[in-house]
Design an enzyme around this catalytic site. Sequence first.
Site, PDB file in Angstrom:
ATOM      1  N   ASP A  25     -77.494 -40.188  33.758  1.00  0.00           N
ATOM      2  CA  ASP A  25     -78.935 -39.884  33.681  1.00  0.00           C
ATOM      3  C   ASP A  25     -79.052 -41.339  35.182  1.00  0.00           C
ATOM      4  OD1 ASP A  25     -81.596 -40.423  33.671  1.00  0.00           O
ATOM      5  OD2 ASP A  25     -81.390 -41.758  31.891  1.00  0.00           O
ATOM      6  N   ASP A  29     -84.830 -41.904  31.516  1.00  0.00           N
ATOM      7  CA  ASP A  29     -85.608 -41.404  30.653  1.00  0.00           C
ATOM      8  C   ASP A  29     -84.241 -41.128  29.450  1.00  0.00           C
ATOM      9  OD1 ASP A  29     -83.439 -39.586  31.631  1.00  0.00           O
ATOM     10  OD2 ASP A  29     -85.730 -37.187  31.539  1.00  0.00           O
ATOM     11  N   ASP A  33     -78.762 -36.017  34.723  1.00  0.00           N
ATOM     12  CA  ASP A  33     -79.336 -35.235  35.163  1.00  0.00           C
ATOM     13  C   ASP A  33     -79.170 -34.771  36.848  1.00  0.00           C
ATOM     14  OD1 ASP A  33     -79.850 -37.713  36.748  1.00  0.00           O
ATOM     15  OD2 ASP A  33     -81.993 -38.401  35.503  1.00  0.00           O
ATOM     16  N   ASP A 203     -72.132 -17.197  28.569  1.00  0.00           N
ATOM     17  CA  ASP A 203     -72.484 -17.928  27.025  1.00  0.00           C
ATOM     18  C   ASP A 203     -71.994 -16.638  26.341  1.00  0.00           C
ATOM     19  OD1 ASP A 203     -73.117 -19.765  25.499  1.00  0.00           O
ATOM     20  OD2 ASP A 203     -75.046 -18.773  24.995  1.00  0.00           O
ATOM     21  N   GLU A 258     -67.343 -16.455  26.973  1.00  0.00           N
ATOM     22  CA  GLU A 258     -67.018 -17.413  26.106  1.00  0.00           C
ATOM     23  C   GLU A 258     -67.013 -15.861  23.951  1.00  0.00           C
ATOM     24  OE1 GLU A 258     -68.984 -20.039  22.716  1.00  0.00           O
ATOM     25  OE2 GLU A 258     -70.638 -19.231  23.795  1.00  0.00           O
TER      26      GLU A 258
HETATM   27  C1  GLC Z   1     -72.489 -21.122  23.041  1.00  0.00           C
HETATM   28  C2  GLC Z   1     -73.171 -22.395  23.262  1.00  0.00           C
HETATM   29  C3  GLC Z   1     -73.174 -22.907  22.076  1.00  0.00           C
HETATM   30  C4  GLC Z   1     -74.905 -22.800  21.940  1.00  0.00           C
HETATM   31  C5  GLC Z   1     -74.645 -20.890  21.566  1.00  0.00           C
HETATM   32  C6  GLC Z   1     -75.854 -20.452  21.937  1.00  0.00           C
HETATM   33  O1  GLC Z   1     -71.619 -20.886  22.064  1.00  0.00           O
HETATM   34  O2  GLC Z   1     -71.690 -22.443  22.950  1.00  0.00           O
HETATM   35  O3  GLC Z   1     -73.578 -24.679  23.233  1.00  0.00           O
HETATM   36  O4  GLC Z   1     -75.669 -23.263  20.811  1.00  0.00           O
HETATM   37  O5  GLC Z   1     -73.388 -20.773  22.537  1.00  0.00           O
HETATM   38  O6  GLC Z   1     -76.595 -20.494  22.951  1.00  0.00           O
END
Ligand code: GLC
Length: 508
Positions: A25, A29, A33, A203, A258
Amino acid sequence: MTDDGHVPWWRDAVVYQIYPRSFLDTDGDGVGDLRGIERRLDHLVWLGVDAVWISPFYRSPMADFGYDVSDYCDVDPSFGTLGDADRVIAAAHQRGIRVLVDWVPNHTSDQHPWFRESRASRSSPKRDWYHWRDGRDGGPPNNWRAAFGGRAWTFDDASDQWYLHLFLPQQPDLNWSNPEVVAAMHDVLRFWLDRGVDGFRIDVVHCIGKDPAFPDQPAELGEVDRVGIQNEAVTHELIRGFRRLVDAYPGERTTVGEVNLGDLHSIASFYGHGDELHMVFNFLPLHAPWTKAAWCDIVERVEQELPPGAWPTWALSNHDVRRIRTRLGDEDAARAAAVLLLTQRGTPFVYQGDELGLEDAAVSDEHRVDPGGRDGCRAPLPWKPGARHGWPTANPWLPWPPDADARSAASERQEGGSMMHLYRDLLAVRRASPALRRGALQLRDAPDDVLAYERVWGDDRRLVLVNFGERAVDLGLDPSWRLDVASGPQRVAGVLPAHGAAVLRGAT
Ligand code: GLC
């Protein structure tokens, strides 16, 4: 490798994952960042990483801490501004570090203007940008469960229909069968590619395609959430669509997806025929027990089950699971795991703080904020000893991890044998060794609890030894093997202490 022998940068790279809320940070806050990232890039240079993946920093109501995006093309004020993002990209590039940003294509925030418009009425032009369905027998359209518990459908009183969300109700799923959605999400990729990013971590990419009939999930699967099952053929076509877009940009932009499907066979299919994802996360090590048998199996299966030409990836931790140090509960084993991670064939991903050997923070009930219970591994990074650990506040958004003074980057830098020095040494050896970066991997017979594999490229030969056992082992090796790096205070190439690991160099 391409036909002319050229190796794209991301195959040679070690990637460091930054979870920006917890990196550093600068404005007080209590939330990390983008300026904090810029300020500490030299830590990454010192370590020797080649690229960073930065978890989402876009505008977000933070129901899922950034994975609920309300504007893909702007920065959340808690992280800074778009100008700060440009500066991080430029500052990283100046230091020879590539930048991957996180693209969240499966869902937006319920506060995204697209969803607000979609929700406004059944006749909204954006209605079909999300999955809206009538209920069935007074309940939701099917029996799917959402990732953080509860059903995957939420009823909207005003328009008398249900919308789909594989995660929180605040994360409605986009309808990728609508070409307007595809075009809009492609524009997001262009927006960041034009700003100079080197690629994307994508993601839950396996979830984007849906069967419009939304059939029930078989009863024998019970309450298992949909994210671990969702796998439609159409997703591959959608991936090929954005792969073409990314490949059309100069500079070897890349993608790493992922794919949260448990089996390697399904994961492997997302490489396509070299026309889908450049890389897919291999999550097997995140759940593997610390045994020779388990790791031998993983290494063997990656070698056997990925299609020819598919480049593997490796990770021990990330922002969604308990850290490797916590899972193993043992410092020596965590050091040996670092050797495993950084000597595999494939691109390693190092989660921020694993290089410090951090454990998960103990988060009391009143400090818990994550709907998925993942707060512990997201504790802020301690940069220095002292109450504030290099942050502007002593009380950031989550508590500090254990031993934050001794585990701070400044303390570990001064201590020759620290975990941070081990990571740095391993990265240096990897960088200098074509065998470790590119060579084939051959498992070798080894006694007791020792896992052994050789990596070879031309004249360069490295032998990696990992002792999973509680007893020291003398391998009686040919003395021509020289010690490159050891996970602990080991001095003789072939003598491994309990939970010790070593990289050896063969005579040329
Ligand atoms: C993926 C991300 C995770 C998130 C999920 C929904 O698994 O790594 O952190 O909560 O997708 O976007």
